[in-house]
Design a protein around this motif. Sequence first.
Motif, PDB file in Angstrom:
ATOM      1  N   ALA A  37       0.829  -1.207   0.000  1.00  0.00           N
ATOM      2  CA  ALA A  37       0.000   0.000   0.000  1.00  0.00           C
ATOM      3  C   ALA A  37       0.864   1.258   0.000  1.00  0.00           C
ATOM      4  CB  ALA A  37      -0.927   0.000   1.214  1.00  0.00           C
ATOM      5  N   ILE A  38       1.910   1.261   0.817  1.00  0.00           N
ATOM      6  CA  ILE A  38       2.805   2.429   0.867  1.00  0.00           C
ATOM      7  C   ILE A  38       3.506   2.613  -0.476  1.00  0.00           C
ATOM      8  CG2 ILE A  38       4.813   3.450   2.002  1.00  0.00           C
ATOM      9  CD1 ILE A  38       4.030   1.835   4.510  1.00  0.00           C
TER      10      ILE A  38
ATOM     11  N   GLY B 124     -10.693  -0.181  -2.813  1.00  0.00           N
ATOM     12  CA  GLY B 124      -9.784   0.685  -3.556  1.00  0.00           C
ATOM     13  C   GLY B 124      -8.846  -0.063  -4.477  1.00  0.00           C
ATOM     14  N   GLY B 125      -8.216  -1.119  -3.956  1.00  0.00           N
ATOM     15  CA  GLY B 125      -7.281  -1.892  -4.769  1.00  0.00           C
ATOM     16  C   GLY B 125      -7.959  -2.585  -5.924  1.00  0.00           C
TER      17      GLY B 125
ATOM     18  N   GLY C 124      -6.275   2.081  -5.719  1.00  0.00           N
ATOM     19  CA  GLY C 124      -5.122   1.881  -4.856  1.00  0.00           C
ATOM     20  C   GLY C 124      -5.563   1.861  -3.407  1.00  0.00           C
ATOM     21  N   ALA C 125      -4.625   2.138  -2.498  1.00  0.00           N
ATOM     22  CA  ALA C 125      -4.962   2.166  -1.071  1.00  0.00           C
ATOM     23  C   ALA C 125      -6.095   3.148  -0.829  1.00  0.00           C
ATOM     24  CB  ALA C 125      -3.727   2.571  -0.262  1.00  0.00           C
ATOM     25  N   GLU C 126      -6.935   2.841   0.158  1.00  0.00           N
ATOM     26  CA  GLU C 126      -8.097   3.684   0.439  1.00  0.00           C
ATOM     27  C   GLU C 126      -8.137   4.077   1.901  1.00  0.00           C
ATOM     28  OE1 GLU C 126     -11.511   0.468   1.563  1.00  0.00           O
ATOM     29  OE2 GLU C 126     -11.028   0.689  -0.554  1.00  0.00           O
TER      30      GLU C 126
ATOM     31  N   GLY D  66      -9.479   7.283  -2.186  1.00  0.00           N
ATOM     32  CA  GLY D  66      -8.065   7.090  -2.460  1.00  0.00           C
ATOM     33  C   GLY D  66      -7.306   8.397  -2.356  1.00  0.00           C
ATOM     34  N   LEU D  67      -6.092   8.405  -2.860  1.00  0.00           N
ATOM     35  CA  LEU D  67      -5.225   9.574  -2.750  1.00  0.00           C
ATOM     36  C   LEU D  67      -5.841  10.814  -3.390  1.00  0.00           C
ATOM     37  CD1 LEU D  67      -2.463  10.604  -1.815  1.00  0.00           C
ATOM     38  CD2 LEU D  67      -1.547   9.926  -4.045  1.00  0.00           C
ATOM     39  N   LYS D  68      -6.393  10.659  -4.582  1.00  0.00           N
ATOM     40  CA  LYS D  68      -6.949  11.805  -5.305  1.00  0.00           C
ATOM     41  C   LYS D  68      -8.176  12.402  -4.616  1.00  0.00           C
ATOM     42  CE  LYS D  68      -5.401  10.325  -9.899  1.00  0.00           C
ATOM     43  NZ  LYS D  68      -5.842   9.897 -11.255  1.00  0.00           N
TER      44      LYS D  68
END
Length: 399
Positions: A62-63, A357-358, A363-365, A380-382
């Motif tokens: 995840a990182i 998310g994945g 991706g990571a959530e 997620g990041l966005k």
Amino acid sequence: MELLDKEIKNEVLASMIKIIENNRDEILKANKKDLEAFNKDDQALYDRLVVNNEKIDGMIKAINEVKSQDDPVSREISNKKLDNGLNIINKTAPFGTILIIYESRPDVTIEAAVLAFKANNKILLKGGKEAFNSNKVLVDCWHKALKENDLETSWIKMLQLNRSETQEFLKNPSEPLDLIVPRGGELLIKFVKENASCAVLVSGRGNNFLYIHPEANWEKTLQVIVNAKTDKISGCNALDKVLIDKRCAKYEQKLADLSKTLEALNVTMLVDKQVKEVLKDKEEITTQKTWHEEFLALKIAIGAVEDMEEAIDKINTYSGGHSSSIMTKSKTAAHKFMEHVDSAAVYHNASTRFTDGGQMGVGAELAISTDKLHHRGPLGLKQLVTNKYYVYGDGQIRV
């Protein structure tokens, strides 16, 4: 709040990956303490609490995924030059400080923090007491990574508050607080909403439905139901309710097949009055509360509907607004269902377990949002930024 350079943020994440790898034994020992003190009667919470080498690998993954993603801060959304000469630019901006309240899952301590930090937010982590030792060692790892890169540990902080102290903090925060994400059941969400003094983004409640349309492929339907119900009962994307259309060919035989399939997997079935006429040995649903309930167990409720309109109405009345699925070969029926069901994720011929998310390419959530404001679905990041307008002029006045 200071805007960190993207290279510095990525260096912190690179440090964190090494630190987690080098502290596997310490993390596992801390988690063992939590597991030994936990009441195993709640299997779903126990499953969420477990940390093993596979889970640690997932944390590192995840990182790495977040590290490889583009920085979401200060990205241009729009750029307009008006007739009056003003240049108006809209850019993404951090929220500020995010508080996440969650139960049991130590991996949230990694995923929530890595997303918030990369999006230039400070994060306050309020985990459950059952995961205290696991969360503490993971936050200590974060602090080591921050210190290695000459950053203050206040970017990622673990809150150790009891219920009354949490209530007071929500009402009168001792530091700036811009967004709260309660990740848990209805009681937690209600508690936060009643006491919060800033924006709350609701996440976590499932109670997901699947509707069997008359044109469903039965073999695929059974496969999807089994996966959605039994793959991970502790997931908020697990299936809780099945609605079968009474117009299905061999309706009674299909109910018998479904019952036999679920019985073989030790799934407890609750049925409505109509289904009870076929599955006579099953417990009948006697209260509307059951239709609202998220089970988080090997339990499922099965009901019959006259048509798709009734199914849609029932889903929109009782579901948690998380994930809903229709099984049908008809694209027309699927389109109508997906347009009218009010859930964060709607599926055609697929398991609700993909609301993640994945699995969705995010991706990571941080969580799965069921709110309609800001964003629905995986955070997620966005999605961990807001926006800000930059207006450039040369002495313009409004007339």
